[in-house]
Write a protein that holds these residues in place. Sequence first.
Motif, PDB file in Angstrom:
ATOM      1  N   ASP A 160       0.836  -1.197   0.000  1.00 53.95           N
ATOM      2  CA  ASP A 160       0.000   0.000   0.000  1.00 53.95           C
ATOM      3  C   ASP A 160       0.876   1.254   0.000  1.00 53.95           C
ATOM      4  O   ASP A 160       2.056   1.225   0.393  1.00 53.95           O
ATOM      5  CB  ASP A 160      -0.901   0.021   1.228  1.00 53.95           C
ATOM      6  N   ILE A 161       0.284   2.355  -0.426  1.00 55.03           N
ATOM      7  CA  ILE A 161       0.941   3.666  -0.368  1.00 55.03           C
ATOM      8  C   ILE A 161       0.094   4.548   0.533  1.00 55.03           C
ATOM      9  O   ILE A 161      -1.112   4.703   0.313  1.00 55.03           O
ATOM     10  CB  ILE A 161       1.054   4.297  -1.765  1.00 55.03           C
ATOM     11  N   TYR A 162       0.704   5.116   1.547  1.00 55.66           N
ATOM     12  CA  TYR A 162      -0.041   5.987   2.459  1.00 55.66           C
ATOM     13  C   TYR A 162       0.581   7.381   2.476  1.00 55.66           C
ATOM     14  O   TYR A 162       1.776   7.531   2.686  1.00 55.66           O
ATOM     15  CB  TYR A 162      -0.052   5.426   3.883  1.00 55.66           C
ATOM     16  N   GLY A 163      -0.237   8.395   2.223  1.00 60.86           N
ATOM     17  CA  GLY A 163       0.180   9.783   2.372  1.00 60.86           C
ATOM     18  C   GLY A 163       0.916  10.368   1.192  1.00 60.86           C
ATOM     19  O   GLY A 163       1.251  11.557   1.206  1.00 60.86           O
ATOM     20  N   ASP A 164       1.192   9.591   0.155  1.00 50.47           N
ATOM     21  CA  ASP A 164       1.932  10.087  -1.000  1.00 50.47           C
ATOM     22  C   ASP A 164       1.014  10.233  -2.207  1.00 50.47           C
ATOM     23  O   ASP A 164      -0.050   9.621  -2.283  1.00 50.47           O
ATOM     24  CB  ASP A 164       3.077   9.135  -1.357  1.00 50.47           C
ATOM     25  N   ASP A 165       1.442  11.038  -3.174  1.00 50.04           N
ATOM     26  CA  ASP A 165       0.755  11.180  -4.445  1.00 50.04           C
ATOM     27  C   ASP A 165       1.520  10.399  -5.504  1.00 50.04           C
ATOM     28  O   ASP A 165       2.751  10.378  -5.497  1.00 50.04           O
ATOM     29  CB  ASP A 165       0.692  12.652  -4.873  1.00 50.04           C
ATOM     30  N   VAL A 166       0.798   9.796  -6.432  1.00 49.93           N
ATOM     31  CA  VAL A 166       1.414   9.044  -7.523  1.00 49.93           C
ATOM     32  C   VAL A 166       1.341   9.893  -8.788  1.00 49.93           C
ATOM     33  O   VAL A 166       0.282  10.392  -9.150  1.00 49.93           O
ATOM     34  CB  VAL A 166       0.710   7.697  -7.739  1.00 49.93           C
ATOM     35  N   GLU A 167       2.490  10.067  -9.447  1.00 51.40           N
ATOM     36  CA  GLU A 167       2.548  10.858 -10.675  1.00 51.40           C
ATOM     37  C   GLU A 167       3.080   9.994 -11.805  1.00 51.40           C
ATOM     38  O   GLU A 167       4.179   9.454 -11.731  1.00 51.40           O
ATOM     39  CB  GLU A 167       3.450  12.074 -10.471  1.00 51.40           C
ATOM     40  N   ILE A 168       2.285   9.881 -12.879  1.00 55.04           N
ATOM     41  CA  ILE A 168       2.694   9.106 -14.051  1.00 55.04           C
ATOM     42  C   ILE A 168       3.126  10.096 -15.125  1.00 55.04           C
ATOM     43  O   ILE A 168       2.330  10.910 -15.595  1.00 55.04           O
ATOM     44  CB  ILE A 168       1.547   8.209 -14.531  1.00 55.04           C
TER      45      ILE A 168
ATOM     46  N   GLY B  11      -4.712  -4.645  -6.256  1.00 53.58           N
ATOM     47  CA  GLY B  11      -5.545  -4.682  -5.067  1.00 53.58           C
ATOM     48  C   GLY B  11      -5.066  -3.837  -3.914  1.00 53.58           C
ATOM     49  O   GLY B  11      -5.748  -3.768  -2.870  1.00 53.58           O
ATOM     50  N   HIS B  12      -3.953  -3.156  -4.055  1.00 56.63           N
ATOM     51  CA  HIS B  12      -3.417  -2.352  -2.960  1.00 56.63           C
ATOM     52  C   HIS B  12      -4.091  -0.980  -2.882  1.00 56.63           C
ATOM     53  O   HIS B  12      -4.733  -0.524  -3.826  1.00 56.63           O
ATOM     54  CB  HIS B  12      -1.905  -2.202  -3.102  1.00 56.63           C
ATOM     55  N   VAL B  13      -3.898  -0.326  -1.745  1.00 52.56           N
ATOM     56  CA  VAL B  13      -4.559   0.929  -1.423  1.00 52.56           C
ATOM     57  C   VAL B  13      -3.591   2.094  -1.551  1.00 52.56           C
ATOM     58  O   VAL B  13      -2.430   1.999  -1.131  1.00 52.56           O
ATOM     59  CB  VAL B  13      -5.129   0.892   0.015  1.00 52.56           C
ATOM     60  N   ILE B  14      -4.070   3.183  -2.139  1.00 48.94           N
ATOM     61  CA  ILE B  14      -3.357   4.463  -2.135  1.00 48.94           C
ATOM     62  C   ILE B  14      -4.195   5.404  -1.296  1.00 48.94           C
ATOM     63  O   ILE B  14      -5.288   5.814  -1.701  1.00 48.94           O
ATOM     64  CB  ILE B  14      -3.163   5.003  -3.563  1.00 48.94           C
ATOM     65  N   ASP B  15      -3.721   5.749  -0.122  1.00 46.27           N
ATOM     66  CA  ASP B  15      -4.513   6.458   0.886  1.00 46.27           C
ATOM     67  C   ASP B  15      -3.880   7.809   1.181  1.00 46.27           C
ATOM     68  O   ASP B  15      -2.778   7.888   1.717  1.00 46.27           O
ATOM     69  CB  ASP B  15      -4.589   5.615   2.154  1.00 46.27           C
TER      70      ASP B  15
END
Length: 331
Positions: free
Chosen positions: A48-56, A67-71
């Motif tokens: 999981d990723i918590y507290g971060d932003d994902v940039e493509i 199935g993982h969480v980006i929170d």
Amino acid sequence: MKNIPRVTLILSHKIFTPFVIFVSIFFLSYNLAFAKVLIDKNTTLSTDIYGDDVEINTSDVIFDCDGHVIDGGYPEYTRYGIVVLNGVNNVTIKNCTIKSYYTGSFIAGGVGNILENNNFINNISGIYVQEYSENTKIINNVIKDAPASSSGSAIYAGFSSKNTSVVKNIITGHYVGIQLVAPSNNQISENTISHNSVGINSARLNNSIISDNEISGNFTGLAFYSSNNNNKIYNNKFINQKRAILLSADSNQNYFFNNLITENYFGLWSANSYFPTGNYFYKNNIFANTFNIVANLAYSTELSHQGEGNYWGHTTSPCFHRAGSQIYPED
């Protein structure tokens, strides 16, 4: 997930006062807490990723959360869970749960980007398709449960975006389910849109199809404001709402047919003192609403097209309805 770069802030050594130290540490902590995870190749998450932003930032990439969480943790901040940068094309985002951001996923432009099989939960806005995006596909996502009193949209398609497909999504618990602002050639089909203030809210929508959706339990099911032209609205179910369809007077050449409109307080509602001319209602089954139609209809508009009327709870004659009074109960 290995070796994904993170962008953080480095604190300057040129600090001269306790106040500057405090402020610098505050902003350092803020940026450390909300770093960016940069994606420039095919990636499958393993955690999981918590507290971060994902940039493509690269085209032709598949980002699979598996199935993982980006929170994000804090939906009140103006932050995005996953951003596809402007000019980045053919990105697929799938199998993610994205929660507690201001916007779950932001498509900043580009062509051929896909969001499929994702869950968007507790975001003020779920998916935002920026102006001039093309051929975006939003398929089989669940977008639900915005924070209380928020005014965002589950899905927003912006000015001059083209060929956006919104298909087989479940949309519930937002101020607006699908917000369409001057896009064209879109397909809004096979979605379940329920328990929002407005199910579909549209302005300056052109040459698009809204079909086979189940729109229920909203305050307003479909709102056509401000110059929606040359659209086809068919095979939808509008059930159990205050207003099933709201249509403004400057919308023209829209075809409403084969829709089920029932168990609403108002079936068709004119946003103006008269029902808009140049729109066509035919072969709809409109019955068991408290008021089937509300409009002045001073211009004797016929709710028909080429001799085809509507069904008012029965299929035997008379099935044709003509304007003549202000409020229309079931025939």
